[in-house]
Design an enzyme around this catalytic site. Structure first.
Site, mmCIF file in Angstrom:
data_model
loop_
_atom_site.group_PDB
_atom_site.id
_atom_site.type_symbol
_atom_site.label_atom_id
_atom_site.label_comp_id
_atom_site.label_asym_id
_atom_site.label_seq_id
_atom_site.Cartn_x
_atom_site.Cartn_y
_atom_site.Cartn_z
ATOM 1 N N LYS A 15 -29.804 72.566 15.024
ATOM 2 C CA LYS A 15 -29.922 71.349 15.922
ATOM 3 C C LYS A 15 -30.763 71.525 16.857
ATOM 4 C CE LYS A 15 -25.418 71.660 16.874
ATOM 5 N NZ LYS A 15 -24.847 72.663 16.236
ATOM 6 N N ARG A 91 -18.206 66.947 20.190
ATOM 7 C CA ARG A 91 -17.893 68.081 19.272
ATOM 8 C C ARG A 91 -16.414 67.980 19.165
ATOM 9 N NH1 ARG A 91 -21.668 72.382 20.701
ATOM 10 N NH2 ARG A 91 -21.319 74.031 19.532
ATOM 11 N N ARG A 130 -30.440 86.542 16.471
ATOM 12 C CA ARG A 130 -31.006 85.326 17.354
ATOM 13 C C ARG A 130 -31.353 85.882 18.506
ATOM 14 N NH1 ARG A 130 -28.693 79.408 17.788
ATOM 15 N NH2 ARG A 130 -27.113 80.581 18.996
ATOM 16 N N ARG A 163 -27.697 85.838 22.748
ATOM 17 C CA ARG A 163 -26.621 85.268 23.440
ATOM 18 C C ARG A 163 -25.516 86.075 23.266
ATOM 19 N NH1 ARG A 163 -26.901 79.092 21.653
ATOM 20 N NH2 ARG A 163 -24.483 79.530 21.617
ATOM 21 N N ARG A 174 -16.601 80.518 16.317
ATOM 22 C CA ARG A 174 -17.183 79.281 16.414
ATOM 23 C C ARG A 174 -17.405 78.535 15.055
ATOM 24 N NH1 ARG A 174 -22.281 81.821 18.631
ATOM 25 N NH2 ARG A 174 -23.480 79.995 18.349
HETATM 26 P P1 ADP Z 1 -23.982 76.417 18.896
HETATM 27 O O1 ADP Z 1 -24.213 75.072 18.516
HETATM 28 O O2 ADP Z 1 -24.878 77.492 18.491
HETATM 29 O O3 ADP Z 1 -22.511 77.080 18.736
HETATM 30 P P2 ADP Z 1 -24.206 75.369 21.639
HETATM 31 O O4 ADP Z 1 -25.257 76.257 22.534
HETATM 32 O O5 ADP Z 1 -24.317 74.088 21.124
HETATM 33 O O6 ADP Z 1 -23.982 76.631 20.605
HETATM 34 O O7 ADP Z 1 -22.845 75.868 22.090
HETATM 35 C C1 ADP Z 1 -22.296 76.817 22.885
HETATM 36 C C2 ADP Z 1 -20.848 76.970 23.339
HETATM 37 O O8 ADP Z 1 -20.795 76.148 24.395
HETATM 38 C C3 ADP Z 1 -19.898 76.529 22.251
HETATM 39 O O9 ADP Z 1 -19.408 77.601 21.617
HETATM 40 C C4 ADP Z 1 -18.937 76.031 23.188
HETATM 41 O O10 ADP Z 1 -18.163 77.068 24.023
HETATM 42 C C5 ADP Z 1 -19.415 75.252 24.377
HETATM 43 N N1 ADP Z 1 -19.956 73.929 24.180
HETATM 44 C C6 ADP Z 1 -20.967 73.431 23.895
HETATM 45 N N2 ADP Z 1 -20.874 72.005 23.566
HETATM 46 C C7 ADP Z 1 -19.496 71.626 23.960
HETATM 47 C C8 ADP Z 1 -18.861 70.473 23.714
HETATM 48 N N3 ADP Z 1 -19.281 69.094 23.323
HETATM 49 N N4 ADP Z 1 -17.610 70.446 23.930
HETATM 50 C C9 ADP Z 1 -17.050 71.850 24.305
HETATM 51 N N5 ADP Z 1 -17.604 72.852 24.289
HETATM 52 C C10 ADP Z 1 -18.724 72.847 24.136
#
Ligand code: ADP
Ligand code: ZN
Length: 217
Positions: A15, A91, A130, A163, A174
């Site tokens: 994404k 999400r 990564r 990360r 996740r």
């Molecule tokens: P990825 O898509 O690789 O899991 P992100 O960088 O998008 O990683 O998100 C990392 C973490 O941040 C998620 O696992 C979650 O804990 C938190 N997070 C991100 N976006 C949201 C959201 N919209 N609602 C709740 N938690 C979120």
């Protein structure tokens, strides 16, 4: 007319990569909840401290603070002018509903929601290995895209970091959270006739060609 887009998909599907290409080529403003949370953690704000405990476990940050944080970004002049591509938000269905209310208040609508689809094994392979640049955000991968010098960014020479949530156990969590909380978000937009599914197994340019096919220009 500025474009207003959402990218939905499991962690590691690409994404962020697609959002960066869209910024470069379509001029839309990328809004990544993950990037914003990590900046808050880096700056050690109250929100960052709260978010960190959830993020490190692979859990979602609570809806209330997440919604507030993202709506604030959506209200900026830059986003109003350029449009946006959301990555990582909404999400949960609760977040999607809050976004709908906001867009209605602003009297604007979404052009499209793109669901990036890929097998779990591909995701695990992409996430394990990564590394990201701590300064410019460029993403590397130990086998697919290794940096020229170990641990250092090709572009800006800064330190690369893995990360904390990119370990096998947290990746599995996740993926579970994605299936339970975020897959219903795709169905929410499908019911509104806004969803397009794109196969994200190819390289970034192939996926980009598919993603942008049929977007209003
Ligand atoms: P990825 O898509 O690789 O899991 P992100 O960088 O998008 O990683 O998100 C990392 C973490 O941040 C998620 O696992 C979650 O804990 C938190 N997070 C991100 N976006 C949201 C959201 N919209 N609602 C709740 N938690 C979120
Ligand atoms: Zn860099």
């Amino acid at each position: 007319m500025p474009l207003r887009l959402i990218l939905v998909g499991p962690p590691g599907v690409g994404k962020g990569t697609q959002a960066a290409l869209m910024e470069e080529r379509l001029g839309v403003k990328p809004l990544s909840s993950g990037v914003i949370f990590r900046a808050e953690i880096e700056a050690d704000t109250d929100l960052g401290q709260l978010a960190k405990s959830y993020i490190d476990r692979g859990e979602l940050v609570p809806n209330g603070v997440t919604i507030q944080m993202m709506l604030k970004r959506l209200r900026s002049d830059e986003v109003r002018k350029k449009g946006f591509v959301l990555d990582g938000f909404p999400r949960t269905v609760r977040q999607a509903e809050a976004l709908d209310v906001e867009l209605e208040t602003e009297d604007v609508s979404l052009d499209c929601v793109i669901l990036l689809v890929v097998d779990d094994e591909v995701v695990v392979r992409r996430l394990a290995g990564r590394m990201g640049c701590t300064k410019c955000g460029e993403i590397y991968h130990s086998s697919n895209k290794p940096p020229r010098r170990e641990g250092l960014c090709d572009k800006c020479n800064s330190q690369l970091l893995v990360r904390k949530d990119d370990n096998p156990e947290t990746i599995r969590e996740r993926l579970r959270v994605f299936r339970e909380e975020t897959a219903p978000v795709a169905e929410y937009y499908r019911a509104k006739g806004l969803l397009r599914e794109v196969d994200a197994a190819g390289d970034a340019e192939e996926v980009y060609a598919e993603v942008t096919k049929g977007l209003p220009s």
